[in-house]
Each structure stands twice: as C-alpha cells, then as structure tokens.
Design a protein around this motif. Structure first.
Motif, mmCIF file in Angstrom:
data_model
loop_
_atom_site.group_PDB
_atom_site.id
_atom_site.type_symbol
_atom_site.label_atom_id
_atom_site.label_comp_id
_atom_site.label_asym_id
_atom_site.label_seq_id
_atom_site.Cartn_x
_atom_site.Cartn_y
_atom_site.Cartn_z
ATOM 1 N N SER A 154 -41.864 58.447 -46.201
ATOM 2 C CA SER A 154 -43.290 58.263 -45.940
ATOM 3 C C SER A 154 -44.101 59.343 -46.637
ATOM 4 O O SER A 154 -43.586 60.392 -46.995
ATOM 5 C CB SER A 154 -43.552 58.323 -44.431
ATOM 6 O OG SER A 154 -44.817 57.739 -44.142
ATOM 7 N N ASP A 155 -45.387 59.029 -46.822
ATOM 8 C CA ASP A 155 -46.356 60.036 -47.260
ATOM 9 C C ASP A 155 -45.875 60.820 -48.484
ATOM 10 O O ASP A 155 -45.776 62.052 -48.457
ATOM 11 C CB ASP A 155 -46.696 60.953 -46.080
ATOM 12 C CG ASP A 155 -47.397 60.178 -44.981
ATOM 13 O OD1 ASP A 155 -46.720 59.489 -44.198
ATOM 14 O OD2 ASP A 155 -48.643 60.222 -44.931
ATOM 15 N N LEU A 156 -45.609 60.067 -49.536
ATOM 16 C CA LEU A 156 -45.133 60.698 -50.773
ATOM 17 C C LEU A 156 -46.254 61.506 -51.418
ATOM 18 O O LEU A 156 -46.036 62.588 -51.934
ATOM 19 C CB LEU A 156 -44.637 59.612 -51.737
ATOM 20 C CG LEU A 156 -43.552 58.691 -51.161
ATOM 21 C CD1 LEU A 156 -43.281 57.534 -52.116
ATOM 22 C CD2 LEU A 156 -42.272 59.468 -50.901
ATOM 23 N N GLY B 287 -45.774 56.661 -40.421
ATOM 24 C CA GLY B 287 -45.914 57.963 -41.080
ATOM 25 C C GLY B 287 -47.242 58.560 -40.697
ATOM 26 O O GLY B 287 -47.585 58.610 -39.530
ATOM 27 N N HIS B 288 -47.989 59.013 -41.690
ATOM 28 C CA HIS B 288 -49.381 59.457 -41.577
ATOM 29 C C HIS B 288 -49.579 60.871 -41.035
ATOM 30 O O HIS B 288 -50.423 61.597 -41.526
ATOM 31 C CB HIS B 288 -50.196 58.463 -40.737
ATOM 32 C CG HIS B 288 -51.661 58.791 -40.649
ATOM 33 N ND1 HIS B 288 -52.465 58.862 -41.768
ATOM 34 C CD2 HIS B 288 -52.459 59.091 -39.580
ATOM 35 C CE1 HIS B 288 -53.704 59.177 -41.385
ATOM 36 N NE2 HIS B 288 -53.725 59.322 -40.079
ATOM 37 N N LEU B 289 -48.850 61.269 -40.016
ATOM 38 C CA LEU B 289 -49.112 62.580 -39.404
ATOM 39 C C LEU B 289 -48.451 63.728 -40.162
ATOM 40 O O LEU B 289 -48.762 64.889 -39.916
ATOM 41 C CB LEU B 289 -48.614 62.586 -37.949
ATOM 42 C CG LEU B 289 -49.247 61.539 -37.022
ATOM 43 C CD1 LEU B 289 -48.585 61.590 -35.650
ATOM 44 C CD2 LEU B 289 -50.744 61.775 -36.882
ATOM 45 N N GLY C 193 -51.031 53.231 -47.307
ATOM 46 C CA GLY C 193 -51.623 54.122 -46.306
ATOM 47 C C GLY C 193 -53.084 54.354 -46.634
ATOM 48 O O GLY C 193 -53.601 53.845 -47.644
ATOM 49 N N ASN C 194 -53.763 55.138 -45.811
ATOM 50 C CA ASN C 194 -55.196 55.373 -46.025
ATOM 51 C C ASN C 194 -55.465 56.065 -47.363
ATOM 52 O O ASN C 194 -56.503 55.838 -47.985
ATOM 53 C CB ASN C 194 -55.799 56.176 -44.868
ATOM 54 C CG ASN C 194 -55.044 57.439 -44.546
ATOM 55 O OD1 ASN C 194 -53.849 57.394 -44.270
ATOM 56 N ND2 ASN C 194 -55.726 58.573 -44.578
ATOM 57 N N HIS C 195 -54.531 56.865 -47.854
ATOM 58 C CA HIS C 195 -54.733 57.536 -49.136
ATOM 59 C C HIS C 195 -54.545 56.598 -50.333
ATOM 60 O O HIS C 195 -54.839 56.984 -51.457
ATOM 61 C CB HIS C 195 -53.780 58.733 -49.272
ATOM 62 C CG HIS C 195 -54.269 59.961 -48.579
ATOM 63 N ND1 HIS C 195 -54.855 61.013 -49.244
ATOM 64 C CD2 HIS C 195 -54.288 60.286 -47.272
ATOM 65 C CE1 HIS C 195 -55.199 61.951 -48.375
ATOM 66 N NE2 HIS C 195 -54.852 61.535 -47.158
ATOM 67 N N THR D 105 -45.559 50.329 -40.246
ATOM 68 C CA THR D 105 -46.994 50.567 -40.458
ATOM 69 C C THR D 105 -47.161 51.979 -41.010
ATOM 70 O O THR D 105 -46.262 52.802 -40.888
ATOM 71 C CB THR D 105 -47.784 50.488 -39.134
ATOM 72 O OG1 THR D 105 -47.248 51.451 -38.219
ATOM 73 C CG2 THR D 105 -47.723 49.097 -38.521
ATOM 74 N N HIS D 106 -48.331 52.249 -41.580
ATOM 75 C CA HIS D 106 -48.610 53.644 -41.935
ATOM 76 C C HIS D 106 -49.062 54.418 -40.695
ATOM 77 O O HIS D 106 -48.517 55.474 -40.382
ATOM 78 C CB HIS D 106 -49.679 53.712 -43.025
ATOM 79 C CG HIS D 106 -50.041 55.122 -43.389
ATOM 80 N ND1 HIS D 106 -49.113 56.007 -43.893
ATOM 81 C CD2 HIS D 106 -51.202 55.820 -43.273
ATOM 82 C CE1 HIS D 106 -49.695 57.180 -44.098
ATOM 83 N NE2 HIS D 106 -50.960 57.106 -43.714
ATOM 84 N N HIS D 107 -50.046 53.877 -39.989
ATOM 85 C CA HIS D 107 -50.571 54.572 -38.809
ATOM 86 C C HIS D 107 -49.658 54.312 -37.608
ATOM 87 O O HIS D 107 -49.211 53.190 -37.397
ATOM 88 C CB HIS D 107 -51.994 54.102 -38.526
ATOM 89 C CG HIS D 107 -52.949 54.448 -39.632
ATOM 90 N ND1 HIS D 107 -53.122 53.632 -40.731
ATOM 91 C CD2 HIS D 107 -53.732 55.528 -39.829
ATOM 92 C CE1 HIS D 107 -53.997 54.195 -41.561
ATOM 93 N NE2 HIS D 107 -54.384 55.352 -41.042
ATOM 94 N N GLY E 273 -46.258 54.172 -46.399
ATOM 95 C CA GLY E 273 -47.626 54.453 -46.821
ATOM 96 C C GLY E 273 -47.935 55.844 -47.342
ATOM 97 O O GLY E 273 -47.119 56.743 -47.291
ATOM 98 N N ASP E 274 -49.178 55.961 -47.861
ATOM 99 C CA ASP E 274 -49.632 57.167 -48.549
ATOM 100 C C ASP E 274 -48.695 57.495 -49.722
ATOM 101 O O ASP E 274 -48.113 58.578 -49.797
ATOM 102 C CB ASP E 274 -49.781 58.362 -47.589
ATOM 103 C CG ASP E 274 -51.095 58.324 -46.807
ATOM 104 O OD1 ASP E 274 -51.905 57.405 -47.033
ATOM 105 O OD2 ASP E 274 -51.311 59.237 -45.987
ATOM 106 N N LEU E 275 -48.613 56.559 -50.638
ATOM 107 C CA LEU E 275 -47.808 56.808 -51.843
ATOM 108 C C LEU E 275 -48.520 57.772 -52.774
ATOM 109 O O LEU E 275 -47.886 58.452 -53.567
ATOM 110 C CB LEU E 275 -47.511 55.494 -52.567
ATOM 111 C CG LEU E 275 -46.505 54.623 -51.813
ATOM 112 C CD1 LEU E 275 -47.181 53.608 -50.930
ATOM 113 C CD2 LEU E 275 -45.551 53.956 -52.766
HETATM 114 FE FE LIG Z 1 -52.219 58.792 -43.970
#
Ligand SMILES: [Fe+2]
Ligand SMILES: [Fe+2]
Length: 297
Positions: free
Chosen positions: A8-10, A186-188, A69-71, A149-151, A39-41
């Motif tokens: 996650s969150d690469l 992921g996300h956090l 993800g959001n990013h 999910t991402h969140h 997410g957040d690649l």
């Molecule tokens: Fe995020």
C-alpha cells in the motif's frame, strides 16, 4: 492455500529509492497467488509518477488487484480533479479502478474510495456496496471473501475517526450479511491487524481488518516501510508483516498473527496454538485459474 502480498501507499514521487528493488525482489521470492495494492500509488497523480508506478507493478508477479487512493486523484488541477479524476490511473495503472479476482479458494473485490470533493478522506456508496454484494454473496462459506479499499473501515488506536471510510457502517452491515472475511486497506501509513467486531458489533460476524503501512514512501508516521503477507487456508488466516531494514537494505520478517474462523467470526489464536498450525507452502507459485470476469489490474 492462498498467499496474498498486500502492498500500500507506494507514493512514487516521494519514495525511498533504496527500498524499491529489494521490495520487488521480496515479493517475487514469495511467489504470491495474488498481489494487492491498496492505493496511493503516486504522491501527486503526475504522469511521470504513474509511469514509475507502472514500471514497478510490471516488475511484480501477476495477477494483481490495484485500487486508487486519494493521492492518485489530481490535487491542483481542479478541472481534471472534478471532470476526470482517475484519467491517469486508468491510463497507466488499470482501466478498472474496481477490479475483481476469483479462484477456487478466494474472491477479492477492489473498491475505489477516493473522491474528488475531499482531499484526504474517502467514501463508499450504496452502488458500490450493492456491487460488492453481487460479487461476493454467491460464494460458499469456505471461499475467502476479501474487500480491498484505500480508506480503512477500522482504525488503530489514537486515530481521527474521520479517517474511517464514509458510510462504513452501512457497508459493513451489508458485507457482514455476505460473510466477508478480510478487509484490506492502507492510507494511514501505519500497520495494524484486528477484527471489526468491536467497532461494528454485528451479531454473529466479525471480519479481519488488515491495514498495511507504506511500502516505499518516506512518510512512514514513525514506522519503517513494510508490507503484509496474508496466508489463507480454511479455516485459518495468517497475517505476517515484512519490515524494511535500511542497514541490510532488505525486507525481513516482522510480527505474525494467526486467526481462526469460528461460527461467531474470526478469533485471534494465541501464539502457542498458532505455532501448531502449518500453512502448506506447496502450490503457492501456481498461476490460479482466472475466470473471464476477473479483472487483472
Ligand atoms: Fe491516502
Ligand atoms: Fe498514502
């Protein structure tokens, strides 16, 4: 037995470049049944960052289930943010931001929780939950049902409640009725494993909640870069963390927790009991049957 590598969150664009090669090597050595990226690649949804993420994904085994993800939604380009938020994700990563994978032992459904109107928080909606129910409800109980999910649907202690994906309770009640087993998120940028019974208190159901830290970002919130290895063998699941050690430039074994599915939901096993459970490593390098409707990101 199935083995999921959960990254996650690469955050390509703001990565520790030393970790990327060893990460890919560690994932390949694990010979996973499936690679999940929650997410957040990218750091800022730039084309160059998506291209780097694409090259990285190409260096990993398939099949893959990847969600945005959001990013991965442009932040400053307001027109793109609202009119075509996932254009670059679709171009470079996958045309399907809600991929689905199934084989004889597990069904894995990705959901896009990134939204244009919020920079950081996420949401799941009724249409997405209905689609998840359609995808997951039909399987017999022995098939592991996994949602990506991402969140997150749950939080480690000390986090702002707004970090939980919007409409989580509505979604969890629907997913519980389908016997969803595992929620990957992921996300956090913080690793965490638990079960959802405490937050949601849905009678007769608890899902495993698995939160991955960031695999390559320099923003580790006090944690080293890491990823998860999830082994599924009915009725057990094991979540193992692999942790980046800069001194040896490698990902090494971190803590592992083992769970058993009971009629009331998932229960964590003591280390003593868990030590007696073996996860058959044979066949983990298989390329599982991928039915026509599965989306291989
Ligand atoms: Fe995020
Ligand atoms: Fe992130």
């Amino acid at each position: 037995m199935r083995k999921i590598v959960h990254l996650s969150d690469l955050h390509f664009g703001r990565i520790d470049g030393r970790a990327v090669g060893p990460l890919a090597e560690a994932v390949r050595e694990l010979r996973p049944s499936l690679v999940v990226v929650s997410g957040d690649l990218t750091q800022r949804a730039r084309a160059s960052q998506f291209r780097e993420a694409r090259a990285f994904l190409d260096s990993l085994p398939r099949p893959q289930v990847v969600v945005p993800g959001n990013h991965d939604v442009p932040l400053w380009d307001v027109l793109a943010r609202f009119s075509r938020p996932l254009e670059k994700f679709r171009r470079y990563i996958s045309d399907d931001p809600e991929p689905f994978y199934e084989d004889e032992e597990m069904a894995v459904a990705g959901v896009n929780t990134a939204r244009s109107w919020t920079r950081k928080y996420g949401r799941i909606n009724g249409r997405q939950v209905a689609s998840l129910r359609e995808r997951l409800c039909a399987y017999r109980a022995e098939v592991f049902k996994v949602v990506v999910t991402h969140h997150p649907f749950d939080l480690p202690p000390g986090h702002d409640e707004r970090e939980v994906v919007g409409r989580a309770r509505m979604a969890m009640e629907a997913l519980a009725s389908c016997g969803t087993d595992v929620l990957l998120a992921g996300h956090l940028h913080v690793s965490h494993t638990g079960h959802t019974a405490e937050r949601y208190r849905i009678s007769g159901h608890s899902a495993l909640f698995v939160q991955a830290g960031t695999a390559t970002s320099t923003r580790g919130r006090g944690e080293a870069n890491s990823f998860n290895v999830i082994r599924l063998k009915h009725p057990h699941a094991q979540v193992e963390r692999r942790v980046w050690r800069p001194e040896t430039e490698s990902f090494t074994h971190g803590p592992a927790e083992t769970f058993r599915r009971t009629p009331e939901g998932w229960a964590r096993l003591t280390d003593e009991v868990a030590a007696g459970i073996t996860f058959d490593e044979e066949g983990t390098g298989l390329q599982p049957h991928v039915p026509a409707r599965a989306a291989d990101a």
